[in-house]
Design an enzyme around this catalytic site. Structure first.
Site, PDB file in Angstrom:
ATOM      1  N   THR A 344      42.180  17.494  75.881  1.00 44.32           N
ATOM      2  CA  THR A 344      40.723  17.514  75.960  1.00 44.32           C
ATOM      3  C   THR A 344      40.254  16.975  74.630  1.00 44.32           C
ATOM      4  O   THR A 344      40.995  16.970  73.658  1.00 44.32           O
ATOM      5  CB  THR A 344      40.166  18.947  76.181  1.00 44.32           C
ATOM      6  OG1 THR A 344      40.659  19.468  77.404  1.00 44.32           O
ATOM      7  CG2 THR A 344      38.655  18.991  76.246  1.00 44.32           C
ATOM      8  N   THR A 362      37.607  15.473  79.173  1.00 37.70           N
ATOM      9  CA  THR A 362      39.046  15.714  79.291  1.00 37.70           C
ATOM     10  C   THR A 362      39.684  14.873  80.381  1.00 37.70           C
ATOM     11  O   THR A 362      39.002  14.399  81.301  1.00 37.70           O
ATOM     12  CB  THR A 362      39.304  17.207  79.591  1.00 37.70           C
ATOM     13  OG1 THR A 362      40.705  17.476  79.539  1.00 37.70           O
ATOM     14  CG2 THR A 362      38.765  17.607  80.959  1.00 37.70           C
ATOM     15  N   GLY A 428      41.577  22.277  74.038  1.00 30.41           N
ATOM     16  CA  GLY A 428      42.700  23.199  74.042  1.00 30.41           C
ATOM     17  C   GLY A 428      42.835  24.065  75.271  1.00 30.41           C
ATOM     18  O   GLY A 428      43.414  25.159  75.192  1.00 30.41           O
ATOM     19  N   GLY A 429      42.318  23.629  76.430  1.00 32.33           N
ATOM     20  CA  GLY A 429      42.519  24.369  77.666  1.00 32.33           C
ATOM     21  C   GLY A 429      41.971  25.782  77.591  1.00 32.33           C
ATOM     22  O   GLY A 429      40.870  26.020  77.100  1.00 32.33           O
TER      23      GLY A 429
END
Length: 529
Positions: A344, A362, A428-429
Site C-alpha cells: 500500500t 494500494t 501496511g495492511g
C-alpha cells in the site's frame, strides 16, 4: 554463556531517523522522495493540495510500482481551506460483475498469504487474472482533480510521471529486495517476468556507482495517452479497449462494461470525537475507520501520563485493540496476523492555503496480482484476495461486491479554533489501524513534536489473539504487555514488515510540519519553496 541463546534474531544494528520538514508554502509527504518532490513542484507552480496529490499518486506508479499504480484502488480525504467537513473520495475495491464464487474452488488446505483463508485451487484469488478487482485508481485521481483541483491541466500533472516512467525504475538495493520478494510468482506471467526478472533473476544494482534504471514496459506510453486523451480514456477509450483485451486474453473476467461503469464516489466524511478536543474525519464504510472509532472510544477515558505513554497506557491500548479486532473479524475467518509482504502507499499534502489531502492507495499484495498487462504496462491489483473464498461466508467472493479492507486515511481538526490540523495515514495492511491511532495519540494526547511522534516505538495489534511490540520499547512496557496477553517482540525494519509505515502533516500557526516513517527507506517529506 548459555548453551542455547533464545534472544530473537536481529536484522539491524543501527539508529535510523527521518528528517522533519517544515514550511509555509505547503508540504508533500510520500513513500518515495522523488514523488514527493513532484508534488512539491506542483504546489510551487500554483497547484493546490489536490493537484499535488494527483501528480504524486501518478508518479508513484512509475517510481514505486509494487505498492500502487494505475491498476490500484483506494480512498482519499480532502478538507479545503476554511471548510468544516472533509469529503471522502471513494475508489475502493469492487469485484467484476462477472465474478463468480464457483470460479474459486477450495483445495481443503489453508493459505497463509496476507490472510489466513482457505486455499483456492491454483491460488487464483491471490495472483493471476482472476484475482483482479476493477482498477479504480485513475477514476479516483480524476474525481479528486475535477472536484478539488485548480485549472492546471491533467497533462501538466502527468508530465513528471511520464518522464520518470521513461527513465525507468531505480535499480537500487530496495528494488532488488522488493522484486525478489515476489519473484516466485512474477516469473509465472510473461510480461511481469520480462520487466522485473531480466535473465530470470531479480535486477541487481552495480557493486559501485549509480544504480541505473529499468523501463517499466509500456507504462510511459499509457501515461502519455492519458495526458493526451484525458483520464476517462482509461475507462471508455482506447486504453479501456486494450485493458479489456489483455485481461480477456489472460483468462480474466473484467470487461469493457466493468471499466465503463467504474466511478469514484464523493460523500461527506463521517466524523468521530477525539477526547472532546478534536474531530477525526475518516473514510467510514468498509475501511478500518469503524474499528478506529471503537479504539478511540475505548481509550477516551484512559489517563494520559504527563511523561508520555507508559506501561499502563500501552497495556490498556493492547486490550482495547484486541477486543475491537475480535468484533471486526467476527465471522470473517481472517483473525490471524498477516505474514509476508503487504503493499500500500500513503501520501499526505497541505498547500499554502491550508487545504489538506490524505490519500491511501494500494494493489493489496506487494506487486498486487503480479500481472503486468502487456499492451498498457499496467500492474493489476489482487483485490479479490480481500474476500473470504468460503461459500456463504460474511465476506464472500461475489459479483459486483465490495470487501472489507484496511485503509485508514484521516484528517483531524480542532473542535474549537485552537490546536493543530492534521492529515495522516499509513501503509501496511492490518497494521495500519494501530499505527494511525498511535500517531494521532502521540501528536494530540501527548503533544509530541513531529519528529518524536514519527520515531517513537509502537505496538501492533492485527487481530484478537496477541500483540507485537517494538523491541525498542522499555522492559517495563514489554512486561506489562506480556501480562495483558500473548506478546511478540520484534524489530521495526524494512523486511519483515512488522509495523505499518505512517506519515503525516500537521498545521499550526500558519506553518506546516511533516515527517514519514523511518523504516520506509525511500520516503520523505518535501516542502514547497
Amino acid at each position: 554463556m548459555p548453551a542455547h541463546d533464545t534472544t530473537p534474531y536481529r536484522t539491524q544494528n543501527w539508529t535510523v531517523t527521518k528528517p522533519v520538514t517544515s514550511g509555509r508554502n505547503g508540504i508533500v509527504v510520500a513513500q518515495n522522495r522523488g514523488a514527493a518532490e513532484v508534488g512539491a513542484a506542483i504546489l510551487e507552480a500554483g497547484g493546490n493540495a489536490a493537484d499535488a496529490a494527483v501528480a504524486t499518486a501518478f508518479t508513484l506508479a512509475a517510481v514505486e510500482p509494487w505498492n500502487s499504480g494505475l491498476g490500484g484502488i483506494g480512498f482519499a480525504l480532502v478538507l479545503p481551506a476554511g471548510a468544516a467537513r472533509a469529503t471522502v473520495v471513494d475508489f475502493g475495491p469492487v469485484s467484476s460483475r462477472n465474478t463468480r464464487g464457483t470460479d474459486y474452488p477450495l483445495t481443503g488446505g489453508e493459505k497463509r498469504d496476507l490472510f489466513t483463508w482457505p486455499e483456492v485451487t491454483g491460488d487464483r484469488n491471490v495472483h493471476g487474472p482472476l484475482s483482479f478487482c476493477i482498477p479504480s485508481a485513475v477514476a479516483g485521481y480524476a474525481a479528486l482533480h475535477e472536484r478539488f483541483g485548480t485549472r492546471l491541466p491533467v497533462a501538466e500533472l502527468l508530465a513528471p510521471a511520464i518522464a520518470l516512467a521513461r527513465r525507468g525504475l531505480a535499480l537500487d538495493w530496495f528494488t532488488t529486495l522488493k522484486v525478489a520478494s515476489s519473484a516466485s510468482v512474477l516469473r509465472l506471467y510473461e510480461e511481469s517476468a520480462r520487466i522485473y526478472l531480466p535473465d530470470g533473476l531479480p535486477p541487481v544494482p552495480p557493486y559501485q556507482g549509480a544504480p541505473g534504471f529499468r523501463p517499466l514496459g509500456r507504462l510511459a506510453e499509457t501515461l502519455e495517452r492519458l495526458a493526451g486523451g484525458g483520464l476517462g480514456d482509461f475507462y471508455e477509450g482506447g486504453i479501456a479497449r486494450d485493458l479489456a483485451a489483455d485481461i480477456a486474453a489472460l483468462g480474466g473476467v473484467i470487461d469493457r462494461d466493468d471499466l465503463a461503469g467504474c466511478r469514484a464516489t464523493l460523500r461527506d466524511a463521517p466524523t468521530l470525537a477525539w477526547r472532546g478536543d478534536y474531530v477525526v474525519h475518516h473514510a467510514g464504510g468498509l475501511t478500518a475507520a469503524p474499528t478506529l472509532a471503537e479504539v478511540v472510544a475505548g481509550m477516551a477515558d484512559v489517563g494520559l501520563p504527563p511523561s508520555g505513554p507508559d506501561a499502563a497506557w500501552f497495556s490498556t491500548l493492547s486490550t482495547v485493540m484486541r477486543e475491537a479486532y475480535a468484533r471486526r473479524l467476527a465471522g470473517l475467518g481472517a483473525a490471524a496476523q498477516e505474514p509476508g509482504d503487504t503493499c500500500t502507499t500513503h501520501l499526505t499534502v497541505v498547500d499554502r492555503d491550508g487545504m489538506l489531502v490524505s490519500l491511501t492507495t494500494t494493489l493489496l499484495s506487494s506487486m498486487g496480482s503480479r500481472v503486468v498487462l502487456p499492451t498498457t504496462g499496467v500492474l493489476m491489483n489482487n483485490g479479490v484476495m480481500w474476500f473470504d473464498p468460503r461459500p456463504g461466508s460474511a465476506n464472500p467472493i461475489a459479483a459486483g461486491a465490495r470487501p472489507l479492507c484496511n485503509m485508514c486515511p484521516v484528517i483531524v481538526t480542532p473542535r474549537t479554533g485552537d490546536g493543530p490540523r492534521l492529515a495522516a495515514g499509513a501503509s501496511g495492511g492490518r497494521r495500519i489501524l494501530a499505527s494511525v491511532y498511535q500517531t494521532l495519540a502521540y501528536l494530540l494526547d501527548f503533544g509530541m513534536e513531529a519528529g518524536a511522534a514519527a520515531h517513537a516505538p509502537r505496538i501492533d495489534v492485527s487481530g484478537p489473539d496477541g500483540t507485537t511490540a517494538d523491541a525498542r520499547l522499555p522492559p517495563e512496557i514489554r512486561a506489562a504487555l506480556a501480562a495483558a496477553g500473548p506478546l511478540a517482540v520484534v524489530e521495526h525494519g524494512v523486511l519483515p514488515i512488522n509495523f505499518a509505515c505512517p506519515n503525516f502533516v500537521s498545521v499550526a500557526g500558519g506553518e506546516a510540519t511533516g515527517c514519514s516513517d523511518a523504516a520506509s527507506p525511500w520516503s520523505a517529506a518535501v516542502a514547497a519553496g
